[in-house]
Every structure is written in structure tokens, then in C-alpha cells.
Design a protein around this motif. Structure first.
Motif, short mmCIF file in Angstrom:
data_model
loop_
_atom_site.label_atom_id
_atom_site.label_comp_id
_atom_site.label_asym_id
_atom_site.label_seq_id
_atom_site.Cartn_x
_atom_site.Cartn_y
_atom_site.Cartn_z
N PHE A 193 0.84 -1.20 0.00
CA PHE A 193 0.00 0.00 0.00
C PHE A 193 0.87 1.25 0.00
N MET A 194 0.42 2.23 -0.74
CA MET A 194 1.15 3.50 -0.81
C MET A 194 0.18 4.61 -0.41
N ILE A 195 0.51 5.31 0.66
CA ILE A 195 -0.35 6.46 1.04
C ILE A 195 0.24 7.69 0.38
N ALA A 196 -0.50 8.24 -0.55
CA ALA A 196 -0.01 9.36 -1.37
C ALA A 196 0.15 10.62 -0.50
N PRO A 197 0.95 11.59 -0.97
CA PRO A 197 1.16 12.80 -0.17
C PRO A 197 -0.04 13.75 -0.23
N SER A 198 -1.19 13.22 0.13
CA SER A 198 -2.42 14.01 0.20
C SER A 198 -2.56 14.54 1.62
N ASN A 199 -3.50 15.45 1.81
CA ASN A 199 -3.75 15.99 3.15
C ASN A 199 -4.23 14.85 4.06
N PRO A 200 -3.46 14.52 5.13
CA PRO A 200 -3.85 13.37 5.97
C PRO A 200 -5.21 13.55 6.62
N PRO A 206 -10.72 10.59 5.63
CA PRO A 206 -12.07 10.15 5.25
C PRO A 206 -12.09 8.70 4.79
N ILE A 207 -11.03 8.28 4.08
CA ILE A 207 -10.96 6.90 3.58
C ILE A 207 -10.80 5.94 4.77
N LEU A 208 -9.89 6.32 5.68
CA LEU A 208 -9.62 5.44 6.84
C LEU A 208 -10.75 5.50 7.87
N SER A 209 -11.64 6.49 7.73
CA SER A 209 -12.77 6.59 8.68
C SER A 209 -13.77 5.45 8.44
N ILE A 210 -13.67 4.82 7.28
CA ILE A 210 -14.55 3.67 7.02
C ILE A 210 -13.91 2.46 7.71
N ASP A 211 -14.54 2.02 8.80
CA ASP A 211 -13.93 0.98 9.65
C ASP A 211 -13.42 -0.21 8.87
N VAL A 225 3.52 2.10 2.97
CA VAL A 225 4.45 3.23 2.94
C VAL A 225 3.66 4.51 2.68
N ALA A 226 4.04 5.59 3.37
CA ALA A 226 3.42 6.89 3.08
C ALA A 226 4.49 7.85 2.58
N VAL A 227 4.07 8.78 1.74
CA VAL A 227 4.95 9.88 1.32
C VAL A 227 4.46 11.12 2.04
N SER A 228 5.38 11.83 2.70
CA SER A 228 4.98 12.98 3.52
C SER A 228 4.41 14.12 2.67
N PRO A 229 3.29 14.70 3.13
CA PRO A 229 2.76 15.89 2.44
C PRO A 229 3.40 17.16 2.98
N MET A 254 7.39 14.72 11.80
CA MET A 254 7.17 13.86 12.98
C MET A 254 5.68 13.75 13.27
N THR A 255 4.97 14.88 13.10
CA THR A 255 3.51 14.86 13.32
C THR A 255 2.84 13.94 12.30
N ILE A 256 3.36 13.97 11.07
CA ILE A 256 2.80 13.07 10.03
C ILE A 256 3.07 11.61 10.42
N ALA A 257 4.30 11.33 10.88
CA ALA A 257 4.65 9.97 11.31
C ALA A 257 3.73 9.54 12.46
N ASN A 258 3.52 10.42 13.43
CA ASN A 258 2.65 10.08 14.56
C ASN A 258 1.22 9.83 14.10
N HIS A 259 0.78 10.65 13.14
CA HIS A 259 -0.60 10.51 12.65
C HIS A 259 -0.83 9.12 12.02
N TYR A 260 0.17 8.65 11.28
CA TYR A 260 0.02 7.36 10.59
C TYR A 260 0.67 6.20 11.36
N GLU A 261 1.05 6.46 12.62
CA GLU A 261 1.91 5.53 13.36
C GLU A 261 1.48 4.07 13.32
N ASP A 262 0.17 3.81 13.59
CA ASP A 262 -0.23 2.40 13.63
C ASP A 262 -0.50 1.83 12.24
#
Ligand code: FO1
Length: 315
Positions: A193-200, A206-211, A225-229, A254-262
């Protein structure tokens, strides 16, 4: 690149740039993009799906390179006449873009799903990548601001992102994804999976809000993997940094890393953010450092190649 089957998770403009790079180097059908539809809304009776359209226009190379949204060589006759009529025209629909909206809105009224009409439009534009709306139901991003709560496009376009953001939520009577999205995530041939550098906060959450999407991705043993925005304490384009500040968050990688941490195993950050490598890695996320600013098509394909390489290293 024959062994790579990827899922990208993306919003519009910034995310579409990486998706363009991936699309250029992968074989037909190897890239599936789960696209944010939290920005979708009804306007002048049309169903508007900005991130899906930005992805389609970008991959088809017919996008407006200056705005990032809409089509190149566009005309604005209908938009101007709407103004003369005193109708709503705060959300600019170009004449060519309007044709797509007429076609999609009619299909939806006739009972087609957003997934099937998106597939049909993508085929007409001869895309080799599959664009999958995160849902066929309305899941609306609502922005709570110092000027009140408003749907995403009112905040983003009508109010030009001026109100100060306090909280972002996602409202839906049917917060469900589609069978196509779940089949893609569960594909045994998937490489990662690639998380694009979009606004987290506005485009990926919104995508991840769907359980079911979040759970299914978390249950997959494929690398993510994510690319930092964020680059050098600022967003490349758009209001990501402004929103982070308003929500009391430090504007850095670091805030982006924490946001996507899990969620993620690896994060690609810019050369200018090298100082954060150790802190991010000690949170258990592997870091790759590169030039992640995508100014031209060569940048997009180079970053896409590096991101795939990184994903493969993590698998
Ligand atoms: N963004 C604007 O800032 N102003 C517009 O008038 C506008 C019109 C528009 C029309 C079609 C479309 O697909 C996108 C459009 N966008 C416009 C962009 C869009 O609203 C946002 O960039 C995305 O929703 C954020 O990802």
C-alpha cells in the motif's frame, strides 16, 4: 516492474501526482487507487466528485497544470452565463468538465453506482489504472471552524479555507465501502500500500474513517508506505500546514509519522527533513529520505520508482 501490484490511497491534487508517476511505470491493472469521496457534493443538481476527477484527468494527462483541478484548454461559457443569471457559480465548472458531470449525474440517477460509472469514465479516458471510490454512499467531510460547521467544499472553495479549523468529522448514514475496494485490499497478488502525499486530515482520514477499510488494511500482511505531504515545515500546496497549526499540531514530518503511526511501516520524507530520521525510526517506522517535491513528470516517476523500491525493501 512486472511483480508489483499496488494500492494507492489518495486524495486529489498532491496525491494524483504520485499516482501519475506510479501509473507511468506500472503495467496496466497493477495500480488501483482508493480515492477520497469525502469532498463530493451536490451542486446545481450535479454530483461532483473532485478527487476522482482530478485523478482521472491527471492520469489521462488532460488536467489543468496550473490549478491542479479541472481540465486543460477549458472554456468557461456556462460558468459565466450562470453568473449573469444570478445562479450559484462559486464552484467553477468548465464546459468540458460539465459534460462529465452531466453524464455521471444521469448515470447515478439511473441507478448506476459511483464505482461503475467511475470505471466507465476511466475506460473512456483509456486509463490503465483502476480508480476505486472509497464508497458508493455519501460520506461527507464536515469541517468545524470558528465560523461554524460546514461541508468540505464550502470551507475549501466558497470560504477559500479562511475559517480556522477546530475539528474535522465524517458524516454518513452508510459509512460502508464497496466490494471492489475490499477485493483489491484482499488480493493475494498485492505487493503493498502506498499512502499518497495528500492531506492526511482532509483526504486520507475520510478513507480510513470507514472501519472496514482500516481494519482490512491493518489485517493485511503487505507493507505500507506513506509519502509525507509536509516538506521543511510547510505543505507543498493547499492548506495542510494551516490546518495543522489551527488544530494545535506541530507542522513537521514527525507529526505526520505520529498521525500514521499504527498504519505505516515506512515514511518517505524530504532531504530537508533529515533531522527527524532518528525520532521517526525510534517510533518504529522506517524512513527513506529523498527529494519528494514533484515539480515535473520526471520527479513524479522518479519518486514513484523510489517509493516502490522502498516498499519492496520493507516486504
Ligand atoms: N477548487 C477551487 O479552489 N475552486 C473551484 O472553483 C474549484 C472547482 C472545481 C471543479 C471541479 C473539480 O473537480 C474540482 C474543483 N476544485 C475547485 C478543486 C476541489 O474542490 C478541491 O481541490 C478538492 O476537493 C480538494 O482535494
Amino acid at each position: 516492474m512486472s511483480e508489483n501490484n499496488l494500492i494507492a490511497i489518495s486524495g486529489g491534487i498532491g496525491g494524483a501526482k504520485l499516482c501519475y508517476g506510479l501509473d507511468q511505470i506500472l503495467e496496466p491493472g497493477q495500480l488501483r487507487v482508493i480515492a477520497n469521496t469525502g469532498d463530493d457534493f451536490l451542486y446545481l443538481g450535479f454530483y461532483i466528485s473532485p478527487d476522482i476527477d482530478t485523478l482521472i484527468y491527471t492520469l489521462a494527462e488532460v488536467n489543468n497544470k496550473e490549478t491542479g483541478w479541472g481540465r486543460e484548454d477549458e472554456t468557461w461559457k456556462t460558468h459565466n452565463v450562470l453568473g449573469e443569471l444570478g445562479a450559484d457559480n462559486w464552484f467553477k465548472l468548465g464546459d468540458k468538465d460539465l459534460a462529465l458531470h452531466l453524464h455521471r449525474s444521469k448515470a447515478l440517477r439511473n441507478g448506476e453506482t459511483l464505482t461503475s460509472i467511475t470505471q466507465d469514465i476511466a475506460e473512456r479516458f483509456k486509463l490503465k489504472t483502476v480508480i476505486l471510490p472509497m464508497s458508493d454512499h455519501i460520506i461527507q467531510t464536515v469541517v468545524d471552524t470558528d465560523e461554524g460547521s460546514m461541508p468540505f467544499q464550502e470551507y475549501f472553495v466558497k470560504e477559500s479555507t479562511n475559517p480556522k479549523v477546530r475539528e474535522i468529522s465524517f458524516e454518513s448514514k452508510h459509512p460502508e465501502t464497496t466490494k471492489e475496494v475490499l477485493e483489491a485490499i484482499n488480493d493475494p497478488e498485492l505487493s503493498g500500500f502506498m499512502i499518497a502525499p495528500s492531506n492526511p486530515y482532509l483526504s486520507v482520514d475520510p478513507i480510513l474513517s470507514i472501519d472496514k477499510i482500516k481494519q482490512t488494511i491493518m489485517q493485511s500482511n503487505k507493507p505500507r508506505v506513506a509519502v509525507s505531504p509536509i516538506i521543511g515545515g510547510d505543505s507543498v500546496k493547499g492548506p495542510t500546514a494551516k490546518i495543522m497549526e489551527e488544530m494545535g499540531l506541530e507542522v513537521n514530518v514527525m507529526t505526520i509519522a505520529n498521525h500514521y503511526e499504527d498504519l505505516i511501516d515506512g515514511l518517505i520524507i524530504d532531504n530537508t527533513d533529515e533531522e527527524y530520521i532518528q525520532a521517526i525510526e525510534s517510533s518504529g517506522i522506517k524512513v527513506k529520505v529523498s527529494n519528494i517535491l514533484m515539480n515535473n513528470n520526471d520527479d513524479k516517476t522518479r519518486l514513484a520508482e523510489e517509493a516502490i523500491e522502498f516498499l519492496n525493501e520493507l516486504s
